[in-house]
Design an enzyme around this catalytic site. Structure first.
Site, PDB file in Angstrom:
ATOM      1  N   ASP A 156       0.857  -1.179   0.000  1.00 26.23           N
ATOM      2  CA  ASP A 156       0.000   0.000   0.000  1.00 26.23           C
ATOM      3  C   ASP A 156       0.903   1.242   0.000  1.00 26.23           C
ATOM      4  OD1 ASP A 156      -2.157   1.677  -0.026  1.00 26.23           O
ATOM      5  OD2 ASP A 156      -3.210   0.705   1.610  1.00 26.23           O
TER       6      ASP A 156
HETATM    7  C1  NOJ Z   1      -4.105   3.936   0.058  1.00 29.78           C
HETATM    8  C2  NOJ Z   1      -5.230   2.960   0.197  1.00 29.78           C
HETATM    9  O1  NOJ Z   1      -5.122   2.287   1.432  1.00 29.78           O
HETATM   10  C3  NOJ Z   1      -5.309   1.935  -0.917  1.00 29.78           C
HETATM   11  O2  NOJ Z   1      -6.483   1.193  -0.768  1.00 29.78           O
HETATM   12  C4  NOJ Z   1      -5.229   2.600  -2.258  1.00 29.78           C
HETATM   13  O3  NOJ Z   1      -5.307   1.638  -3.268  1.00 29.78           O
HETATM   14  C5  NOJ Z   1      -3.932   3.379  -2.330  1.00 29.78           C
HETATM   15  N1  NOJ Z   1      -3.913   4.412  -1.313  1.00 29.78           N
HETATM   16  C6  NOJ Z   1      -3.715   4.015  -3.702  1.00 29.78           C
HETATM   17  O4  NOJ Z   1      -4.593   5.037  -3.924  1.00 29.78           O
END
Ligand code: NOJ
Length: 773
Positions: A300
């Site tokens: 993430d």
């Molecule tokens: C953080 C989020 O937790 C995740 O779900 C997402 O895909 C990413 N940012 C990218 O935007």
């Protein structure tokens, strides 16, 4: 004193060598996701030509800064682009822009390795569907697959070949803002929804065949336990037993592997002290060794860098090593891999073979998607024009919204507000004309200005009818400052609109109020400790109540709210969630009765925040509360009942359904066999309608304490008024299997309760059977 013999020492040495080799093998052997020898050959051949820098470049991912979800985003992406060291970019939109980026990449990449474009297409690209939590309330798997497919049709025409969805974190704490992204609290339902969404997003006809340009990679996220953060605070620690992990949090992820999901995303949280992004147990033991997942794993946002803040990495270099050792293939934003892996190889701290495995996984995806044949195949202007927000998609958006809206209360059948019954309706509240929030969070490409407001929906629906509306906003929605992440609860409540609203209410026959949360109040980094209606909305409701007129409350929000006061004081409550593009039309369809509500909750609504976490499949405890025999020293509260305000599986219709005649084919289930349970469901009301018929079981005596009930099946049926239908479920050993006391998945002989029910708290149709030895 222990003296080892020569023989013992030799055995120990051999064991050590064997385990080292095993470990080394675990780290360095690549198995393809597709199992296609032709693709494997291409990957291996390309890999053999790549320099170490080119390899780590493939493991490096940047955001297009369109939807930054963290503090850090690099300004070095240009520099790495020129070195051909970017494997993927996400949340960049606009085919012209993407094409240009790909052209640049192809120019600078020595071996002409295409860049992979990803995005968070969580509930539609431009045709925005209801938020996933809402859509799950439809219990319609075919519908969820269809909306996912439409999202993919639009995204793949607009340049996106990899979707950061579905989010399949089981969520039992409505304080957590991200409950809006998943399918709620139940493991069985969440697993089926997860499969439906992966199937819809990936759109592959035969297993792992991404040859068509409307197919895309899905991403199961966030692995794992992210929904169980302490106290509902986002990114917080997770501490859970192996049993809870295996029983509740892992199965939706396993279901996506069974469905052929191509990629996984790590979770931000630590799991029992080990941050997920550095958790070998999760990625090597569970995901790859036990589940045989051979796809790609991505972190993430800045999650590798966050290993420093977690306190397990001394610096970014150390963090890179931990993540690679854990089996992570691609680094979102942290620049940890691209900055440090080459040096770590030179220092002998990681093996180049480990990097080869990660890069092979990434390259395989690019080959599978056909990007080497045509790096621009996902930018299709013509298809884009044809598919984006076409009539069919918009129609499905309305259908999905209708099916997601839950009728929570409807005293004296005040709803529907029939078009031919003359009534003066005072239309009040900040959501009557609110447009921006209707798409909820994560509609990053959904044009908020196109969403249909409630006012617009009602105007169209009731044009020329006997119903007259008189509008006053009454109050406003408190906002949140995304940078400080703070509200706003301190904002001075402005009551200047109250008087007008009260006057209009007095002049009406019925009051229709639209309230809720501004969309920034749920989603990522939007945890709340108070889950009542924000600001002074309840205060306004109290004033309206004093008029003595019946009140219909329509809610727009991203999480279960504390509605105890509203439940006591409103005549009807409609939970609309964030219904997306067609919001106003769908809500008007429901209010008018043109669509008979059919949705049922997939997350429990608590009586107050103190009951959280609250979910239907709890254990009985040694001192269960018995409402018929209240006694001291029982597992209960002294101030509120144990029961929730609205249970899982609950939702009303404008018609009524009667369940009767539950029967079972045999009260003995033999190993390897199956039995069926059936019930007659009748539509006893005045309208045609749909009903979600649910199957729950309870294992009465097992080697470990089992929940008081567990969902094991459901069927959504449509019944004409007066019609009766028999609904049947099959029960076999798998239905009653559990992780036994030794954590083995098996069925233990014994007695079971079965309920075929309209909600998790409906016990009217009860049966029993035994699994015999
Ligand atoms: C953080 C989020 O937790 C995740 O779900 C997402 O895909 C990413 N940012 C990218 O935007």
């Amino acid at each position: 004193m222990y003296n080892a013999t020569k023989f013992q020492l030799t055995v120990l040495a051999l064991l050590a060598l064997f385990s080292f080799q095993l470990h080394a093998q675990k780290n360095t052997s690549w198995k393809s996701y597709s199992g296609d020898p032709a693709i494997e050959k291409k990957v291996e051949s390309l890999l053999s030509k790549m320099t170490l820098d080119e390899k780590v470049g493939q493991m490096n991912q940047y955001s297009g800064n369109f939807a930054s979800t963290g503090e850090v985003s690099s300004n070095r992406s240009g520099e790495y682009l020129k070195k051909g060291m970017i494997g993927s970019t996400f949340n960049v939109f606009g085919t012209d822009h993407l094409r240009m980026l790909q052209e640049q990449n192809m120019k600078y990449s020595r071996l002409k390795i295409p860049m992979l474009f990803a995005a968070d297409v969580i509930h539609g690209l431009e045709t925005t569907f209801p938020i996933p939590l809402a859509e799950a309330c439809s219990w319609d798997l075919e519908l969820m697959e269809r909306t996912a497919r439409i999202a993919a049709e639009e995204a793949t025409a607009a340049g996106v070949a990899w979707n950061f969805a579905p989010m399949i974190d089981v969520a039992r704490d409505p304080r957590w803002g991200r409950v809006m992204e998943g399918a709620g609290e139940d493991v069985y339902l969440s697993s089926l929804v997860a499969r439906a969404r992966v199937k819809g997003f990936q759109g592959i006809q035969s297993y792992k065949d991404f040859s068509k340009p409307n197919t895309m990679l899905a991403c199961a996220k966030h692995f794992v336990g992210y929904g169980a953060g302490q106290a509902g605070r986002d990114y917080h620690s997770v501490d859970m037993s192996e049993r809870t992990l295996r029983e509740t949090y892992l199965p939706p992820f396993k279901a996506t592997v069974d469905e052929g999901v191509a990629t996984f995303m790590t979770a931000f949280n630590d799991l029992n002290g080990v941050p997920c992004t550095a958790n070998e147990y999760l990625y090597k033991d569970i995901l790859r060794d036990q589940w045989k997942f051979n796809g790609m794993v991505l972190t993430d946002y800045t999650a590798i860098m966050e290993l420093i803040a977690h306190g397990v990495a001394a610096d970014l270099k150390h963090a890179a090593q931990l993540a690679l050792d854990a089996g992570i293939d691609m680094d979102m934003i942290s620049e940890a891999f691209v900055s440090h892996l080459a040096a770590l190889v030179k220092e002998g701290k990681v093996k180049e073979e480990q990097i080869d495995v990660a890069v092979a996984r990434i390259l395989e995806m690019k080959f599978l998607l056909g990007l080497f044949d045509d790096p621009y195949r996902y930018f299709d202007d013509e298809r884009e024009k044809k598919v984006i927000m076409n009539d069919e998609h918009i129609e499905v958006a309305r259908e999905a919204a209708q099916q997601s809206i839950v009728l929570l209360k409807n005293d004296n059948n005040i709803l529907p507000l029939k078009k031919n019954v003359a009534r003066k309706v005072a239309l009040i509240g900040p959501f009557v004309e609110e447009r921006n929030s209707l798409n909820g969070e994560w509609a990053i490409k959904g044009d908020r200005s196109k969403s249909v407001t409630l006012m617009e929906g009602l105007k169209e629906k009731y044009a020329g009818s006997a119903v007259q509306f008189d509008y006053a906003q009454g109050t406003t929605l408190p906002l949140i400052d995304r940078r400080t992440a703070h509200v706003s609860t301190n904002q001075v409540p402005d009551k200047s609109g109250f008087a007008e609203a009260i006057q209009k209410a007095k002049d009406s026959d019925v009051i229709l109020v639209a309230m809720g949360e501004n969309y920034h109040w749920s989603g990522e980094a939007a945890s709340r400790t108070d889950i009542t209606l924000p600001g002074n909305q309840r205060q306004l409701l109290k004033e309206l109540k004093k008029t003595g007129k019946p009140i219909i409350l329509v809610l727009f929000n991203g999480r279960p709210l504390d509605l105890s006061w509203e439940d006591e004081n409103m005549d009807a409550i409609v939970e609309a969630w964030y219904p997306g593009l067609m919001s106003g039309h769908a809500v008007a369809d429901i209010l008018s009765g043109d669509y008979n509500p059919s949705a049922k909750l997939v997350m429990t609504f608590p009586r107050n925040v103190g009951q959280i976490p609250i979910f239907y499949n709890v254990k009985n405890t040694g001192r269960p509360f018995n409402p018929n025999k209240p006694a001291d020293y029982r597992s209960s509260y002294i101030d509120v009942p144990n029961t929730p305000l609205y249970p899982f599986g609950y939702g009303l219709s404008y018609t009524s359904f009667a369940y009767s005649n539950a029967r079972i084919s045999s009260e003995k289930l033999v190993p390897g066999g199956n039995i069926t349970v059936s019930v007659d469901v009748s539509n006893t009301g005045d309208m045609d309608g749909e009903e979600v018929v649910q199957l729950y079981i309870r294992d009465k005596v097992a080697s470990v304490a089992r929940p008081v009930k567990e969902l094991k099946g459901f069927e959504k049926i449509s019944l004409k008024k007066g019609e009766t239908r028999t609904v049947k479920f099959t029960i076999n050993e798998e239905t009653v299997s559990l992780y036994n006391i030794d954590m083995k998945w098996l069925a233990e002989p014994g007695e079971f309760d079965v309920w075929i029910a309209s909600s998790s708290d409906d016990e009217s149709q009860h049966l029993k059977f035994s699994l015999v030895e």
